[in-house]
Design a protein around this motif. Structure first.
Motif, PDB file in Angstrom:
ATOM      1  N   GLU A   9      -5.132  15.380   2.900  1.00 31.62           N
ATOM      2  CA  GLU A   9      -4.616  16.386   1.876  1.00 31.62           C
ATOM      3  C   GLU A   9      -2.829  15.940   1.637  1.00 31.62           C
ATOM      4  O   GLU A   9      -2.558  15.986   0.391  1.00 31.62           O
ATOM      5  N   ILE A  10      -2.336  15.890   2.517  1.00 28.38           N
ATOM      6  CA  ILE A  10      -0.868  15.483   2.500  1.00 28.38           C
ATOM      7  C   ILE A  10      -0.597  13.955   1.874  1.00 28.38           C
ATOM      8  O   ILE A  10       0.033  13.851   1.063  1.00 28.38           O
ATOM      9  N   ALA A  11      -1.856  12.969   2.118  1.00 26.72           N
ATOM     10  CA  ALA A  11      -1.655  11.884   1.486  1.00 26.72           C
ATOM     11  C   ALA A  11      -1.895  11.835   0.184  1.00 26.72           C
ATOM     12  O   ALA A  11      -1.390  11.092  -0.802  1.00 26.72           O
ATOM     13  N   ARG A  12      -2.749  12.898  -0.413  1.00 21.04           N
ATOM     14  CA  ARG A  12      -2.982  13.099  -1.747  1.00 21.04           C
ATOM     15  C   ARG A  12      -2.049  13.466  -2.464  1.00 21.04           C
ATOM     16  O   ARG A  12      -1.644  13.104  -3.672  1.00 21.04           O
ATOM     17  N   PHE A  13      -1.368  14.238  -1.672  1.00 21.24           N
ATOM     18  CA  PHE A  13      -0.065  15.056  -2.413  1.00 21.24           C
ATOM     19  C   PHE A  13       0.968  13.968  -2.521  1.00 21.24           C
ATOM     20  O   PHE A  13       1.650  13.781  -3.543  1.00 21.24           O
ATOM     21  N   LEU A  14       1.290  13.149  -1.600  1.00 14.92           N
ATOM     22  CA  LEU A  14       2.145  11.965  -1.662  1.00 14.92           C
ATOM     23  C   LEU A  14       1.775  10.958  -2.941  1.00 14.92           C
ATOM     24  O   LEU A  14       2.664  10.689  -3.666  1.00 14.92           O
ATOM     25  N   ALA A  15       0.565  10.713  -2.863  1.00 16.51           N
ATOM     26  CA  ALA A  15       0.112   9.528  -3.643  1.00 16.51           C
ATOM     27  C   ALA A  15      -0.049  10.128  -5.159  1.00 16.51           C
ATOM     28  O   ALA A  15       0.294   9.326  -6.257  1.00 16.51           O
ATOM     29  N   GLY A  16      -0.388  11.158  -5.179  1.00 14.45           N
ATOM     30  CA  GLY A  16      -0.721  11.811  -6.584  1.00 14.45           C
ATOM     31  C   GLY A  16      -2.066  11.719  -7.033  1.00 14.45           C
ATOM     32  O   GLY A  16      -3.162  11.059  -6.219  1.00 14.45           O
ATOM     33  N   GLU A  54       0.973  -1.396  -0.008  1.00  9.11           N
ATOM     34  CA  GLU A  54      -0.046   0.130   0.097  1.00  9.11           C
ATOM     35  C   GLU A  54       0.769   1.281  -0.063  1.00  9.11           C
ATOM     36  O   GLU A  54       1.861   1.080   0.514  1.00  9.11           O
ATOM     37  N   HIS A  55       0.236   2.423  -0.479  1.00  6.66           N
ATOM     38  CA  HIS A  55       0.894   3.651  -0.437  1.00  6.66           C
ATOM     39  C   HIS A  55       0.464   3.988   0.855  1.00  6.66           C
ATOM     40  O   HIS A  55      -0.657   3.939   1.433  1.00  6.66           O
ATOM     41  N   VAL A  56       1.668   4.672   1.604  1.00  8.66           N
ATOM     42  CA  VAL A  56       1.194   4.968   3.084  1.00  8.66           C
ATOM     43  C   VAL A  56       1.697   6.078   3.644  1.00  8.66           C
ATOM     44  O   VAL A  56       2.998   6.580   3.169  1.00  8.66           O
ATOM     45  N   LEU A  57       1.063   7.010   4.250  1.00  7.90           N
ATOM     46  CA  LEU A  57       1.467   8.270   4.970  1.00  7.90           C
ATOM     47  C   LEU A  57       1.661   7.915   6.430  1.00  7.90           C
ATOM     48  O   LEU A  57       0.281   7.727   7.027  1.00  7.90           O
ATOM     49  N   LEU A  58       2.628   8.089   7.009  1.00  6.34           N
ATOM     50  CA  LEU A  58       2.653   7.913   8.535  1.00  6.34           C
ATOM     51  C   LEU A  58       2.907   9.110   9.156  1.00  6.34           C
ATOM     52  O   LEU A  58       3.992  10.011   8.857  1.00  6.34           O
ATOM     53  N   ILE A  59       2.083   9.319  10.047  1.00  7.18           N
ATOM     54  CA  ILE A  59       2.387  10.621  10.850  1.00  7.18           C
ATOM     55  C   ILE A  59       2.357  10.119  12.379  1.00  7.18           C
ATOM     56  O   ILE A  59       1.589   9.336  13.029  1.00  7.18           O
TER      57      ILE A  59
END
Length: 940
Positions: free
Chosen positions: A197-204, A38-43
């Motif tokens: 929003e940051i997750a969308r920025f990361l994933a595209g 999975e594409h992942v954003l870890l905060i």
């Protein structure tokens, strides 16, 4: 071992050797998600095992590959700072040896030998920066090495998302997809508002990243204090050449640092870092300075000395918010309000740098506003009310840069294909083909690419342009500071500071130490200095650093005022009000008392208290203060609208200064406050944007931005002399182009809040925000003092005044006869006659010009009919100068020799010379400092 059991057995063995007994919460949640592709954003907070959460499953992926499959790079680890690259390499070296995984770092400082080695035998895991990725995508062999990339980890992704560097990286990642196909994206972030929003920025645009948010396991512990000066502080302030208040702050910082093993002291500007650092050096207290304008060697030395315990404290700016390894920090001091919730959380989160440890921080405030603002921010931090990251949408200079990158990647590319690649990047998801076509046409006009038959192709010039513009950070001329004694570079100075201040003999502060300029070498952009001892050194004015207070925080300060006012009106005792306040906010009694006393003084003066829903307009002759809890950007926007409308009525400029709670206007003539109220009620919110854009056309800010954007578009060379370009020429050439639109867009994004200002004006019109007019009040007069000028006491010490006088007397002026226009003479100010007179025509109409105003003499001498409108204005200014010297003699020459003081300001301060010489020089000091802070941006 929990989730560690999902990893390769060899990796599990290494974890045992490293002492990893049980996974942390971020690792429990992240490792399975990464292993499942999975594409992942870890905060997660610093010190919670965040890096290992991403790196361990990626190591696992590398170890699954056969040796022949590991011919190229498998993982890119992208960080925003080279210092983070250093850290990552040192952390990964053990794993490299243990797991037989090749790890390397590549950035601007990497040696040619190391780069060649990486090209011939690429590492499995490459740590790099966004800018170096740009180079790799366009290099033939490096591009080949990227074909095997399967994972990209972006560290501190929130930091990149809010900048043009992030917009550039978002397209670069889509260019990488064209090389290696889809890859797994993993982002590591500090706590942010709207993480999706940051997750969308990361994933595209068309991908989904899973957000894993681990709440602060570490308890955040805040304390807001507002120290007052003691008799000892009164004495030490004379030795330290600062106010008694600042002396008390220095004492409290030293006391706190003395009680802890290692303390980080965050400040909001580099000026504040240098001011505090120089004072601790004078006191022989081992507290160092660390900020971005110091040399790499100086920063590494400060980090190392702090880590080894040689320094008990380190004064630093925002770069230290990121995860640079400086060892264990057991306390954080924030000097003055942190301005934003996110900054407070990141900064205090540096303390207690291990899992489960309490992060403790003290905010030292300098005024009632500062204390109320810090209180609001700490409450919002505890409640998780965090600001959102504001992404740059459709930045066209970034787009121009990346179009050239695509041309270099592919030799030629169809417009439609370029459009589809760029739109996959989240900041460009709404890009219109017409805007892209306009940017491409501009690049074609600038001869950077060839565009024919809907095909973009590269030219020879494309390479040069692209490599000169790898970074989206604005190109500012920087002057290297070279210590002739040690033979070391100690840092760099901004062009604006050098132009306005630095000359042979000048004394300034850098790295907390005093330096005297020995020699300036223009062609090398180098300043040779020697160390000296002089507490009156000038602090370099690094521009664009001020962190804006958000609207929501300023509004809560208004709410705090309103609640305290209600308790005063209800007859609550001082003790009860302070007790209630401290139940809601982690502030000490002195901080709470300071806020209470300011509001109580307002009530005693029979004045209305400005709150979240009351705007108070105050007038004192030609000065009008609009008290509005709007934050920096809303107040800047509304202030600019009001000054533009007033300037149109007066036919003269209106001076403005703002803070988060006030808009202060200096009018050229009397104008009733009720008419300012009418102006606010008459102006439609829909007019704000067009008024601002018209106003910008007369500002140095737009000129500055347009030059930077034009450089990024390749329309102006990087080394063009900014001062030689007229605003009129820039507008003639660039208006109605994507470059002009981008300069305006960026100003709107970075400095203004059009939508917020529209909302406030709408509330004023609807009556939900009430407008009140009254005479000056304690709250209105309390603004613009809260630590803005930390060096000079409010009532400057006589020794400072004498030093200023001596400096002015040693400066030179050019005496020029505006009557015959034939005589000029350069003299030291001390040698100027009491009544200057032309030896050729005996006229006393003599202008006193600064040495760099030679150009004005040429303009005055030009025939009137050949002068432009701008030159006519400059001629009139010289005549006003001469008339002042005619009426005031040498006194006028003294005032006019001062930095940034023209005829208008000089005439205001000059009358005090005969009344009180010290007051005269005191006013010059204030005028010089105001000029140093405001010159570069809003002057017309």
């Amino acid at each position: 071992m929990g989730v560690f059991s999902l990893l390769n057995p060899g990796l599990q063995g290494a974890l045992v050797k490293q002492g990893f007994i049980a996974p942390t919460q971020p690792q429990v949640e992240t490792i399975p998600a990464v292993l499942s592709k999975e594409h992942v954003l870890l905060i997660a907070p610093t010190g919670s095992g965040k890096t290992e959460s991403a790196v361990l499953p990626v190591f696992d992926s590398i170890m699954q590959k056969k040796e022949e499959e590991r011919r190229g790079i498998s993982v890119l680890y992208i960080t925003p700072l080279r210092a983070l690259n250093r850290d990552m390499l040192s952390r990964l070296e053990w794993w490299e040896n243990e797991l037989d995984i090749r790890v390397a770092v590549r950035h601007g400082d990497t040696t040619a030998y190391e780069r060649q080695k990486q090209s011939l035998k690429p590492p499995d895991f490459l740590v790099t920066t966004p800018e170096t990725l740009q180079v790799m995508l366009t290099g033939k062999r490096l591009r080949e090495n990227l074909r095997t990339v399967s994972h990209v980890i972006i560290d501190e992704v929130h930091e990149l998302a809010s900048s043009k560097r992030g917009a550039q990286l978002s397209i670069a990642l889509e260019r990488l997809v064209e090389v290696c196909g889809e890859f797994q994206r993993i982002g590591l972030s500090a706590t942010v508002g709207r993480p999706q929003e940051i997750a969308r920025f990361l994933a595209g645009t068309n991908r989904i990243a899973r957000v894993i948010e681990v709440s602060l396991i570490k308890q955040l512990d805040f304390n807001v204090v507002c120290p007052g000066p003691t008799p000892e502080d009164m004495q030490s302030s004379k030795k330290l050449m600062c106010t008694p208040d600042v002396a008390s702050h220095i004492r409290v910082i030293a006391d706190i640092a003395g009680k802890h093993k290692s303390t980080l002291i965050f400040v909001n500007t580099r000026e504040a870092a240098e001011m505090l650092g120089s004072r601790f050096r004078m006191l022989n207290i081992p507290i160092g300075v660390h900020h971005g304008s110091l040399s790499r060697e100086a920063r590494i030395e400060a980090e190392s000395n702090f880590k080894r315990g040689i320094l008990s404290g380190l004064i630093c700016t925002s770069s230290m918010e990121l995860g640079i390894d400086i060892g264990d920090v057991d306390h954080v001091i924030q000097y003055m309000s942190p301005r934003e919730v996110t900054r407070l959380i990141q900064r205090v989160g540096r303390a207690g740098h291990w899992v489960g440890e309490i992060s403790s921080g003290t905010i030292i405030t300098t005024s009632a506003d500062d204390a109320a603002e810090s209180s609001a921010i700490t409450r919002r931090a505890k409640a998780g009310e965090i600001e959102t990251v504001d992404i740059h949408e459709n930045s066209t200079d970034t787009l121009a840069n990346q179009i050239c990158g695509l041309a270099l990647d592919l030799s030629e590319i169809q417009l439609k294909r370029a459009y589809s690649i760029v739109k996959r990047a989240y900041p460009y998801r709404n890009l219109k083909i017409e805007l892209l076509s306009g940017v491409i046409k501009q690049l074609n006009d600038n001869r950077l690419i060839r565009f024919e038959n809907d095909t973009i192709s590269r030219k020879k010039k494309t390479w040069q342009y692209f490599y000169e513009n790898l970074s989206m950070i604005p190109d500012e001329k920087r002057f290297e500071i070279f210590d002739i004694v040690s033979g070391r570079t100690i840092g760099a100075l901004d062009e604006a500071f050098v132009v306005n201040f630095a000359k042979a003999g000048a004394v300034f502060i850098a790295k907390g130490e005093m330096w005297r300029v020995i020699e300036m070498i223009g062609e090398k952009s180098r300043i040779k200095v020697e160390p000296i001892s002089d507490p009156q050194g000038e602090i370099p004015n690094w521009v664009g650093e001020e962190i804006p207070v958000p609207y929501e925080v300023a509004q809560e300060v208004g709410v705090i005022r309103k609640r305290i006012l209600e308790k005063i009106i209800s007859g609550n005792s001082t003790e009860k009000i302070i007790e209630d306040y401290r139940e809601n906010y982690p502030a000490d009694s002195e901080a709470a008392t300071g806020i209470l006393e300011l509001i109580r003084n307002q009530v005693k003066a029979n004045r209305t208290v400005p709150t979240d829903d009351i705007v108070v307009i105050e007038q004192d002759e030609k000065t009008i203060v609009i008290n509005i809890c709007g934050g920096h950007k809303v107040n800047e926007t509304l202030g600019r609208v009001v000054t533009s409308l007033l300037a149109a009525r007066f036919g003269a400029s209106v001076a403005m200064e703002i803070d988060p709670y006030r808009i202060k206007l200096e009018l050229p003539k009397m104008f009733g406050a009720y008419r300012v109220k009418e102006l606010l009620l008459e102006t439609s919110p829909d007019y704000i944007e067009p008024i601002i854009e018209m106003m910008l056309k007369n500002t140095i800010l737009l000129k500055w931005k347009m030059v930077h954007v034009a450089r990024k578009f390749g329309a102006l060379s990087r080394d063009i002399d900014y001062d030689r370009i007229s605003m009129r020429k820039l507008l003639d050439v660039f208006e109605h182009t994507p470059m002009y639109d981008e300069a305006v867009r960026e100003i709107f994004h970075n400095k203004l809040d059009i939508e917020g200002a529209k909302t406030v004006l709408g509330k004023i019109h609807s009556g939900s925000i009430k407008l009140v007019i009254q005479p000056p009040s304690p709250i209105g007069e309390a603004g613009f003092l809260g630590g803005r000028e930390l060096m000079a006491p409010e009532r400057a010490d006589s020794s400072i005044i004498m030093a200023l006088k001596n400096r002015i007397m040693e400066d030179r002026v050019i005496l020029f006869c505006v009557n015959c226009k034939k005589w000029k003479s350069s003299k030291m100010v001390k040698s100027v006659p009491e009544t200057p007179e032309c030896p050729l025509c005996s006229s006393r109409l003599i202008a006193a010009l600064k040495p760099w105003e030679e150009e004005e003499i040429k303009i005055v001498k030009k025939p009137e009919k050949e002068k432009t409108e701008e030159e006519k204005k400059r001629t009139m200014r010289v005549y006003r100068n001469a008339n002042l010297v005619l009426s005031q003699g040498k006194t006028a020459a003294i005032a006019l020799a001062s930095r940034g003081i023209g005829p208008e300001t000089a005439s205001r301060v000059i009358r005090k010379m005969r009344e009180d010489e010290e007051e005269f020089y005191r006013d010059i000091l204030i005028a010089e400092r105001n000029y140093a802070k405001t010159k570069r941006f809003w002057d017309g």
